[in-house]
Design an enzyme around this catalytic site. Structure first.
Site, PDB file in Angstrom:
ATOM      1  N   SER A 181       0.795  -1.223   0.000  1.00  0.00           N
ATOM      2  CA  SER A 181       0.000   0.000   0.000  1.00  0.00           C
ATOM      3  C   SER A 181       0.829   1.274   0.000  1.00  0.00           C
ATOM      4  CB  SER A 181      -0.951   0.002   1.198  1.00  0.00           C
ATOM      5  OG  SER A 181      -0.242  -0.190   2.399  1.00  0.00           O
ATOM      6  N   HIS A 209      -5.087  -3.319  -3.095  1.00  0.00           N
ATOM      7  CA  HIS A 209      -4.657  -2.357  -4.124  1.00  0.00           C
ATOM      8  C   HIS A 209      -4.546  -2.975  -5.512  1.00  0.00           C
ATOM      9  CE1 HIS A 209      -4.076   0.754  -1.174  1.00  0.00           C
ATOM     10  NE2 HIS A 209      -3.590  -0.194  -0.393  1.00  0.00           N
ATOM     11  N   LYS A 240     -11.538   0.635  -2.221  1.00  0.00           N
ATOM     12  CA  LYS A 240     -10.491   1.292  -3.011  1.00  0.00           C
ATOM     13  C   LYS A 240     -10.944   1.382  -4.472  1.00  0.00           C
ATOM     14  CE  LYS A 240      -7.515   0.937   0.706  1.00  0.00           C
ATOM     15  NZ  LYS A 240      -6.706   0.109   1.593  1.00  0.00           N
TER      16      LYS A 240
END
Ligand SMILES: *Cc1c(COP(=O)(O)O)cnc(C)c1O
Length: 392
Positions: A181, A209, A240
């Site tokens: 991250s 991610h 995300k």
């Protein structure tokens, strides 16, 4: 005058003196890769909204149905709808596994799965730069924690070997971020899979991610490498690239049954509201259809990375839409961030304990919606600021 809060004030002053104090600001995401902060429009190089789905906004359902804003109870009581059950089934199929379980957040999923699967008798092997929610889950589980140096497969193997030789039947779990991250580099999944098989360990990966960003229809890094079937526990988040809120665990059906019975951050909390589940479903459709946005994101990240590298910045081993600009000391990172914000670039200084001592940085994150022209201008602004700070 003294007050009962003086000890807090002292600690905050200490953080201030070390450039480690954090504070909140009010932000509104805008379409097109921009945001508004403190009344000013800035280029959004700081969010995890990689595909721009959160920033776009829009109605959750095309029919504008009234959706309930609360689940009313925990999932095990009366807090789970038919829609949610159907979503979990479809989502498991998407990942090619037997079952999926939705949590209130990615943080809750990590804490909940590690806390449920591991006991004090077990051994867990974790990359030193894994996300804080993985670390917290391990601490809660009380398992023996083997932290290997970032991406260091030799050290991971040495640890696995030692534990296996001492107690061949001891439960072993390897856990890693797929894409890290704060560094934007990727775990060597194929090497980790080889080790997990050699030493009989379970493997869990966190696709926070990489989910939505890589793999076919956004299935993630393991899928992109053709290795999804070797992952025992898939974890990811809907907050995300998915642009909503929530986390998930996907894997064997028995894993789900076990978590439903044993995972405290699943059991002792209210289910996600129907309106949020509908947002996750809507955004999942967008994620699957976002091949073009994924391409643009990749091109934007490459353009930005190449520009900063050519200017002489240190970007670590970033190979993704997350691009860290290493500044060293916290004070310098904070000054750099302030300069960039002054110049209209939303940039946040990431400091210890989020990253190791001496590696404070600006964590840039790219979006599919960024105009290449705006990114090139940003590279110029960042280069000027970096020169003034003596970073380049
Ligand atoms: C953000 C993040 C999480 C937590 O996800 P949330 O849905 O924001 O709680 C977990 N793991 C990693 C690697 C993350 O970056």
């Amino acid at each position: 005058m003294t007050s009962k809060w003086d000890w807090m004030r002292l600690e905050l002053e200490r953080l201030d003196s070390l450039s480690l104090r954090r504070s909140l600001s009010a932000v509104r995401l805008l379409p097109g890769g921009w945001l508004e902060k403190d009344g000013r429009r800035m280029l959004n190089l700081a969010s995890n909204d990689y595909l721009g789905i959160a920033s776009e906004g829009g109605y959750v359902t095309e029919e504008a149905d009234a959706l309930q804003t609360g689940a009313g109870a925990s999932r095990l009581v009366v807090g789970g709808t038919e829609e949610l059950a159907r979503f979990e089934e479809a989502y498991a199929a998407y990942h090619g596994v037997g079952a999926a379980l939705v949590y209130g957040s990615g943080y809750a999923a990590n804490v909940g799965v590690l806390g449920a699967l591991l006991t004090r008798d077990d051994a867990v092997f974790s990359d030193r730069l894994n996300h804080a929610s993985i670390v917290d889950g391990i601490v809660l589980s009380r398992a023996e924690h083997f932290r290997y140096r970032h991406l260091d497969m030799n050290q991971l193997e040495a640890m696995l070997k030692k534990v296996s030789e001492a107690a061949p039947r001891r439960k072993k779990l390897i856990v890693t971020d797929a894409v890290f991250s704060m560094d934007g580099d990727a775990a060597p999944l194929m090497d980790i899979i080889a080790l997990k098989e050699r030493y009989g360990a379970l493997l869990m990966i966190d696709e926070a991610h990489s989910g939505g960003v890589c793999g076919k229809e956004g299935r993630g890094l393991a899928d992109a490498l053709g290795a999804a079937e070797h992952i025992d526990i898939h974890m990811g988040t809907f907050s995300k690239a998915y642009g909503a809120l929530g986390g998930y665990i996907a894997g064997d059906t028995v894993l789900k049954e076990y978590l439903v019975n044993r995972s405290r951050s699943f059991i002792y909390t209210t289910g996600l509201p129907p309106v949020v589940i509908a947002a996750i479903e809507r955004n999942w459709r967008k994620v699957r259809a976002a091949d073009e946005a994924r391409d643009r994101l990749r091109r934007n990240a490459a353009l930005f990375r190449e520009g900063l590298a050519a200017a002489g910045f240190q970007l670590g081993d970033s190979a993704s839409q997350i691009v860290p600009l290493l500044a060293g000391e916290s004070e310098r990172a904070v000054r750099m961030a302030a300069r960039l914000q002054q110049a209209g670039i939303a940039a946040v200084a990431i400091r210890p304990p989020t990253v190791p001592e001496g590696t404070a940085r600006i964590r840039f994150s790219l979006m599919a919606q960024h105009e290449p022209e705006a990114l090139l201008q940003a590279v110029q602004v960042i280069t000027d600021a970096g020169k003034q700070e003596g970073i380049v």
